[in-house]
Design a protein around this motif. Structure first.
Motif, PDB file in Angstrom:
ATOM      1  N   ALA A 129      27.874  34.628  46.000  1.00 16.47           N
ATOM      2  CA  ALA A 129      28.432  33.294  45.942  1.00 16.47           C
ATOM      3  C   ALA A 129      29.321  32.849  46.564  1.00 16.47           C
ATOM      4  O   ALA A 129      29.630  33.215  47.277  1.00 16.47           O
ATOM      5  CB  ALA A 129      28.680  33.264  44.561  1.00 16.47           C
ATOM      6  N   PHE A 130      29.210  30.977  46.697  1.00 21.56           N
ATOM      7  CA  PHE A 130      30.901  30.628  47.202  1.00 21.56           C
ATOM      8  C   PHE A 130      31.513  29.995  46.418  1.00 21.56           C
ATOM      9  O   PHE A 130      31.144  29.283  45.651  1.00 21.56           O
ATOM     10  CB  PHE A 130      29.946  30.141  48.479  1.00 21.56           C
ATOM     11  N   GLU A 131      33.101  30.337  45.761  1.00 22.87           N
ATOM     12  CA  GLU A 131      33.950  29.404  45.473  1.00 22.87           C
ATOM     13  C   GLU A 131      33.215  28.397  43.802  1.00 22.87           C
ATOM     14  O   GLU A 131      33.055  27.947  43.558  1.00 22.87           O
ATOM     15  CB  GLU A 131      33.873  28.037  45.830  1.00 22.87           C
ATOM     16  N   PRO A 234      44.662  26.081  44.913  1.00 21.31           N
ATOM     17  CA  PRO A 234      44.677  27.791  45.226  1.00 21.31           C
ATOM     18  C   PRO A 234      43.399  28.323  44.141  1.00 21.31           C
ATOM     19  O   PRO A 234      43.042  28.950  44.267  1.00 21.31           O
ATOM     20  CB  PRO A 234      46.059  27.963  44.624  1.00 21.31           C
ATOM     21  N   TRP A 235      43.569  27.364  42.838  1.00 23.06           N
ATOM     22  CA  TRP A 235      42.655  27.475  42.127  1.00 23.06           C
ATOM     23  C   TRP A 235      40.855  27.986  42.292  1.00 23.06           C
ATOM     24  O   TRP A 235      40.054  28.650  41.646  1.00 23.06           O
ATOM     25  CB  TRP A 235      42.727  26.338  41.173  1.00 23.06           C
ATOM     26  N   SER A 239      39.020  31.805  43.452  1.00 23.02           N
ATOM     27  CA  SER A 239      37.880  31.948  42.759  1.00 23.02           C
ATOM     28  C   SER A 239      36.740  33.647  43.065  1.00 23.02           C
ATOM     29  O   SER A 239      36.683  33.589  42.130  1.00 23.02           O
ATOM     30  CB  SER A 239      37.660  30.770  42.331  1.00 23.02           C
ATOM     31  N   ALA A 240      37.325  33.480  44.180  1.00 22.70           N
ATOM     32  CA  ALA A 240      36.066  34.416  44.815  1.00 22.70           C
ATOM     33  C   ALA A 240      36.472  36.089  44.542  1.00 22.70           C
ATOM     34  O   ALA A 240      36.141  36.275  43.666  1.00 22.70           O
ATOM     35  CB  ALA A 240      35.961  34.140  46.385  1.00 22.70           C
ATOM     36  N   THR A 241      38.732  35.759  44.596  1.00 22.16           N
ATOM     37  CA  THR A 241      38.466  36.941  44.234  1.00 22.16           C
ATOM     38  C   THR A 241      39.186  37.650  42.358  1.00 22.16           C
ATOM     39  O   THR A 241      38.565  38.846  41.974  1.00 22.16           O
ATOM     40  CB  THR A 241      40.634  36.568  44.622  1.00 22.16           C
ATOM     41  N   VAL A 242      38.618  36.452  42.334  1.00 23.17           N
ATOM     42  CA  VAL A 242      38.684  36.654  40.356  1.00 23.17           C
ATOM     43  C   VAL A 242      37.569  37.295  40.159  1.00 23.17           C
ATOM     44  O   VAL A 242      37.528  37.655  38.959  1.00 23.17           O
ATOM     45  CB  VAL A 242      39.031  35.065  39.872  1.00 23.17           C
ATOM     46  N   ARG A 251      32.854  42.422  46.121  1.00 17.13           N
ATOM     47  CA  ARG A 251      34.190  42.668  47.134  1.00 17.13           C
ATOM     48  C   ARG A 251      34.276  40.685  47.054  1.00 17.13           C
ATOM     49  O   ARG A 251      33.480  40.329  47.684  1.00 17.13           O
ATOM     50  CB  ARG A 251      34.749  43.399  48.229  1.00 17.13           C
ATOM     51  N   ALA A 252      34.985  40.533  47.617  1.00 12.41           N
ATOM     52  CA  ALA A 252      35.537  38.546  47.711  1.00 12.41           C
ATOM     53  C   ALA A 252      35.864  38.875  49.631  1.00 12.41           C
ATOM     54  O   ALA A 252      36.658  39.889  49.900  1.00 12.41           O
ATOM     55  CB  ALA A 252      36.976  38.390  47.167  1.00 12.41           C
TER      56      ALA A 252
END
Length: 277
Positions: A129-131, A234-235, A239-242, A251-252
């Motif tokens: 998934a993307f963002e 940033p939010w 979102s990928a890392t979150v 993994r991101a």
């Protein structure tokens, strides 16, 4: 395989799709204001890299129907998400026949639909998934009564009201930039998709679009979460890392791109490498 094809979802709704290539199937899932043309270049690029890239019109968009259109509000809220998962299942069955060998790639709120499909037990091999814009503490305050507001615009037949509300009030687009879209070639196509924005909101959780940690913790499917270097807020970028941190097997990765987008020549090889493992 090229050109428009179609399949039928469980409730009888016709779903239009295109497929490119002849390898394992990867279905791309668009977000708000996306139809199958939005991700056509990505699907074609995946097809050139040894996969079958599929792009489809989610219900109510492009050449796909919508048997929920005109149903009572509560019925739509109750059924819409499940129907969209059934649509996705039908597209995979038509293009692959073997869901357990297929992959899913969702963009923005389309990524939330991918998460919901995995949670519902769609047995795909892997997903990306993307963002995905789940709202965390880092985000600006979420809009009040989001789904209800969209429904009131829809009941009044006010497509432009939905377009303005989503872009200016929810996303934060400057009013001048919004007005600059008026009269451009994309204006009418955006207006045509306005009634489907509610479905994207429901995929993200309705009025509460917070990260569904309990749901994510139960998803064991290998997952790749992608963000763009050009997403300056940033939010959304983070979102990928979150999302990856909340999933058991994920993994991101950050790729070079613009705001909330990565060009297919950059994106597709990374996705192909992930899905072909």
């Amino acid at each position: 395989m090229t050109g428009k094809q179609q399949t039928t979802s469980a409730d009888g709704t016709t779903i239009a799709y295109e497929a490119y290539g002849s390898g394992p199937v990867v279905v791309t899932v668009g977000g708000a204001f996306c139809d199958r043309g939005t991700l056509r270049d990505t699907a074609q690029a995946l097809g050139d890299l040894g996969l079958t890239g599929v792009t489809y019109d989610r219900r109510g968009r492009g050449d796909s129907g919508d048997h929920l259109a005109g149903a009572p509000t509560e019925e739509v809220r109750r059924q819409a998400l499940g129907r969209e998962v059934e649509d996705l299942r039908a597209v995979i069955a038509e293009t692959s026949g073997n869901a357990s060998a297929a992959g899913l790639f969702g963009v923005s709120s389309g990524g939330a639909l991918v998460v919901e499909a995995l949670s519902a037990g769609l047995p795909v091999a892997s997903a990306a998934a993307f963002e995905v814009p789940y709202r965390t503490a880092a985000w600006p305050p979420e809009p009040e009564d989001y789904i209800g507001t969209l429904e009131r615009f829809e009941a009044a037949g006010d497509r432009e009201g939905i377009l303005r509300y989503f872009n200016v009030d929810v996303v934060g687009m400057p009013e001048q930039a919004f007005e600059g879209m008026r009269g451009t070639p994309v204006w009418e196509s955006l207006l045509a998709l306005t009634y489907t924005v509610k479905y994207d909101g429901l995929c993200l959780g309705g009025d509460d679009q917070s990260l569904p940690r309990d749901v994510l913790a139960r998803i064991g499917t290998p997952f790749l979460a992608v963000c763009s270097s050009g997403t300056a807020v940033p939010w959304l970028h983070d979102s990928a890392t979150v999302l990856a941190d909340a999933l058991p097997d994920a993994r991101a990765v950050e790729l070079e791109g613009g705001f909330h987008q990565v060009p297919p020549p950059v994106l597709a090889p990374v996705l192909a490498d992930f899905f072909q493992r």
